[in-house]
Structures are given as C-alpha cells and as structure tokens.
Design a protein around this motif. Structure first.
Motif, short mmCIF file in Angstrom:
data_model
loop_
_atom_site.label_atom_id
_atom_site.label_comp_id
_atom_site.label_asym_id
_atom_site.label_seq_id
_atom_site.Cartn_x
_atom_site.Cartn_y
_atom_site.Cartn_z
N PRO A 17 0.86 -1.18 0.00
CA PRO A 17 0.00 0.00 0.00
C PRO A 17 0.91 1.24 0.00
N MET A 25 -2.28 4.23 3.65
CA MET A 25 -2.61 3.77 5.01
C MET A 25 -3.79 2.80 4.96
N ALA A 26 -4.07 2.30 3.72
CA ALA A 26 -5.17 1.34 3.51
C ALA A 26 -6.50 1.87 4.02
N PHE A 55 4.25 -2.11 4.39
CA PHE A 55 3.93 -0.69 4.53
C PHE A 55 5.22 0.14 4.43
N GLN A 84 1.85 5.24 9.37
CA GLN A 84 0.49 4.73 9.53
C GLN A 84 -0.16 5.41 10.73
N THR A 141 -6.08 3.94 11.47
CA THR A 141 -6.16 3.45 10.09
C THR A 141 -6.00 1.93 10.06
N GLY A 167 -3.97 0.42 8.21
CA GLY A 167 -2.52 0.20 8.16
C GLY A 167 -1.94 0.08 9.57
N LYS A 187 7.04 -3.62 7.61
CA LYS A 187 7.10 -2.20 7.29
C LYS A 187 8.55 -1.75 7.15
#
Ligand code: ZN
Length: 463
Positions: A245, A340-341, A363, A367, A371, A373, A398
């Motif tokens: 993302p 951040m989805a 990621f 984030q 969120t 994420g 991440k």
C-alpha cells in the motif's frame, strides 16, 4: 492581539493540516487538509468551518498530499471565493489528487448506500469529483523562491522541502518589511535520498511551525534495500504476492525506484510489478515535466523517467484489470493506493490477499492511529474492509526508511540550518508521544522556545 494564528488541524495529530492567519485585516488559510484515521478526527471533516469560507481571502498550499489539500473542494463548495497559491508541481499533482478524492468519496457513499453499512441514510460524499474540478481552477501557481503578494501587503514565498514534487515551506511576511517573518514548515523531506533534492536551508524566522511525524524515531537507512530484497525474495519463493500500500504520489515512485535498483543489482528476480493506481500512473508523468527539480540521480530519457521502469512494469488502468490482478496468482508485486489502507483499490487486494499466508503486505509510509494500516502493523488478526471482517494470515512488514518524512535527527539537522532561534517554534503534524520526545530533545540540544499547540489554540503573530 492584532495578528493571530489559529491551529485548526495537525495539532497533536498527523492529519488535517490547516492554519488560519488573521493579519493585515485579512484571513489567510495555510493548507486545508483532510483529517484521516481515528473516527473522532474524521468527524472534523464534516464540521462547519470555524470562520465562514466566504470571509477567507486566500489559501496558501504547502503540497499536494490529501492531509494538506483534501478539504479545498469543500471550502470552495461552501463559499470560498479567493485564490489558492501553490507551486506548479503542487498544482499538477492536485489536478490528479483532488478529482480522485472526490470520485472515491462518491464511490464510498454509493457503496455504503448499496450495502447499507453506513449509519447515515443516505450516506453522502464530503465533496464530489465535479466540486474538485471547480477547485482546480482556483489554483494560482507560483515558482519556488519568488515572493508573491497575496493580500493587503502580505506576501508569501515557497521554498523546497524535498518531501514531494512541488512541496514547499512557506515564508510569510509583509512586503514592505515592516513586520516579522512566519515560516510554515509544511512537511519536511529527507537528506541524501534519491528522486528529490535535499530540503533547502531554513531562513530567518520569528515564528516557525515544524512537523514532528517521526519526532521520536530514526530511520535506519543502511540495510533497508537488503531488507526489501529479502521480503521480495521470501514472498516470491512461496509463490506469494507482495502487496505494497503506497501513497499514490511520492511513495509509489520511491518503491519503484528501489525495486528497479534491486533488479539492476540482480538481488531479486524481475517479477511482474503491477502499479494499480491510475493516480500514481498520472503522477509519474509529472516527474518528466519537473525534471529540473529532481535529484541528479534521476535522468529523463526518451521522455521517460527510466529510474521507475522495472523490467516487468505493468500499469493497471481499469477496475476490470485491477480485479484480474486480484485473481491472478503470485509471485508478483502489487503497488496500490491508499498508503494507510484507508480506501482505494488496495482494499480489494488486501481483502483477497490478507487471508493467505503466502502473501506479504509491506507498509512504506507513516500509519496514523485509527487506520487499517496501523491496525495491521500492530498485529491485528482481522480487519474490516467494506463492511466485512477479513482474517489476517499474510506476513505484515514495514520499512520506515522509505518514508517521505524527516526522522528526528533530520528535523534537528534542518532546524540547525536556521540563522538563529525563532522567538517561538510550534511543533505540529505529530502524534503526542512523538511531539513530547522531540520537544525534550530540542530543549536539550538547541534550547529554543518550543511549544506544542492544541487543536483550536490561537496565538499572536508578528505580522
Ligand atoms: Zn505530506
């Protein structure tokens, strides 16, 4: 108080940047961003403007990320009549970001109404694609380092921060030099990174606003490419998909650049790389137009920024193609927005990819609290997507080093480029723990007067 500054967003949080300047008998907004993440923050997007939009004379925009520009269409729809000053790069990116945000808002409202999962009947968009298009006609591009009058003797100047194409800090003062200088730091980029140039040095300021997203963290750069290679290779070995993302503007470029470097160095196999974000694909074109602003390592050849062209680069244009990518097996890399989805096409990839342990979700940006994420990096076993609970079996990773935001040491490094301490420095755009840690560090290392404003605080300005 004759001139004042009111913190209308990004105070003790990382989104919703919006600052109201009341000076010289005028009202100026610096940024007009969307709140994202926690519900109590998102609800602020629906609240009435604290001052009637029609009484605001001008907006000054630091850059094109939604948390800085995303509420402009609503401001215009509610009666703002003035111009929106920004750099040409920001104008270009806004031309894809804002209509896309309007379209997503409309789609989300439509889906909520169809499936009946909104408490609001009917669910409405914050603003529409059409309102975003109207807003674009108000943008007034101004090149870097060219002071421009904005209202009643006030002038602003944009100075590059290396955070995103077109991103700037804003120097505001009276054109006749009779008052002080206020610097709105915008979002601060990073030093010695590919694609964008380093942040420009600071300059004399009486009041300074500086971001603090990573005020309590350091990015580890050294082994970041190796970690990315390991994540790609591990996922490919299990025939899985790597879903990344990424913020459609800025982060997608950095991700492609890193994958291309690994391919060139033969540290990974050349996998299909699907870029599933029409906005990201549009934004890539602007790097050609603004090649002069880029770092020296980015060459534009035959009309293409070759640094982004991985061997099996596959742009995904239509929603139909996007669904086909969701259904196709691995190994593959899918880069999709939002970062951040919180929305966008990446949600479909996550809904289908998260339950499969062969897949990895990586990621690459900050984030925010609240969120999806943040839930995923904190180890949630399920997340809710489009009203359905989705179990998480995929590996979650991440990489902070690919962030567009300065880490704590880079913030300090930038502050040290100022010729002297401002009378007051306000920490904005950070969550409380990051801000408190950074303030302690700044008190110790610089001994400046550093304050952390709260939402709605109003302070004097020397303008
Ligand atoms: Zn930003």
């Amino acid at each position: 108080m004759s001139s004042t500054l009111t913190f209308l967003g990004a105070a003790r949080t990382v989104t919703g940047s919006r600052y109201l300047v009341e000076a010289a008998g005028r009202r100026i907004l610096v940024d007009c961003g969307m709140f994202q993440g926690l519900k109590e923050l998102r609800l602020r997007n629906w609240a009435d403007s604290p001052v009637p939009p029609a009484t605001i004379d001008a907006v000054v925009l630091t850059h094109a990320h939604l948390d800085h520009c995303g509420m402009l269409p609503r401001l215009v729809a509610q009666g703002f009549k003035g111009r929106i000053f920004c750099t040409p790069g920001t104008q270009d990116l806004c031309s894809v970001v804002l209509p896309d945000a309007g379209r997503l808002q409309e789609e989300e409202a439509e889906r909520a109404n169809r499936k009946g999962y909104s408490k609001h009947r009917p669910a409405k968009p914050l603003f529409t694609e059409e309102q975003a298009m109207v807003t674009l006609s108000r943008l007034q591009p101004v090149g870097y380092e060219r002071p421009i009058p904005i209202a009643n003797g006030l002038e602003v100047e944009f100075i590059p921060t290396g955070h995103l194409l077109g991103a700037a800090y804003v120097r505001m003062r009276r054109a006749d030099g009779t008052a002080g200088t206020v610097i709105f730091g915008g979002d601060l980029g990073r030093y010695n990174r590919p694609i964008l140039q380093d942040p420009a040095a600071g300059s004399k300021a009486d009041v300074l606003l500086v971001e603090s997203t990573y005020g309590d963290r350091e990015h580890l750069n050294g082994d970041e490419q190796d970690r990315l290679a390991a994540i790609i290779n591990d996922t490919a070995a299990q025939q899985g998909k790597l879903i990344i993302p990424a913020f459609a503007i800025g982060r997608v470029e950095e991700v492609l650049y890193s994958i291309k470097k690994l391919e060139d160095a033969k540290k990974i196999l050349a996998l299909p790389v699907y870029v599933d974000s029409p906005m990201a694909l549009e934004a890539l074109k602007f790097y050609q137009r603004h090649a002069g602003e880029l770092d020296n390592d980015i060459a534009v050849r035959r009309g293409e920024v070759s640094a982004f062209c991985t061997a099996r680069f596959t742009p995904v244009a239509s929603a139909q193609e996007s669904r086909a990518v969701t259904e196709r097996g691995g190994p593959a890399i899918i880069v999709s927005a939002s970062g951040m989805a919180t929305g966008g096409r990446v949600l479909h990839h996550l809904a289908s990819g998260l339950p499969d342990a062969r897949n990895t979700v990586l990621f690459v940006g900050f984030q925010a609290a609240g969120t999806r994420g943040r839930q995923l990096i904190e180890g949630s076993h399920e997340v809710k997507i489009h009203g359905q609970f989705v179990p998480v079996a995929a590996r979650i990773e991440k990489l902070n080093g690919m962030s567009a935001h300065a880490d704590a040491s880079e913030i300090v490094r930038w502050l040290r480029t100022f010729p002297g301490p401002p009378a007051v420095t306000y920490l904005v755009h950070g969550e409380p723990s990051a801000q408190d840690t950074l303030k302690t560090r700044l008190d110790r290392e610089l001994a400046w007067n550093v304050q952390i404003p709260r939402h709605g605080d109003r302070v004097p300005l020397p303008l």
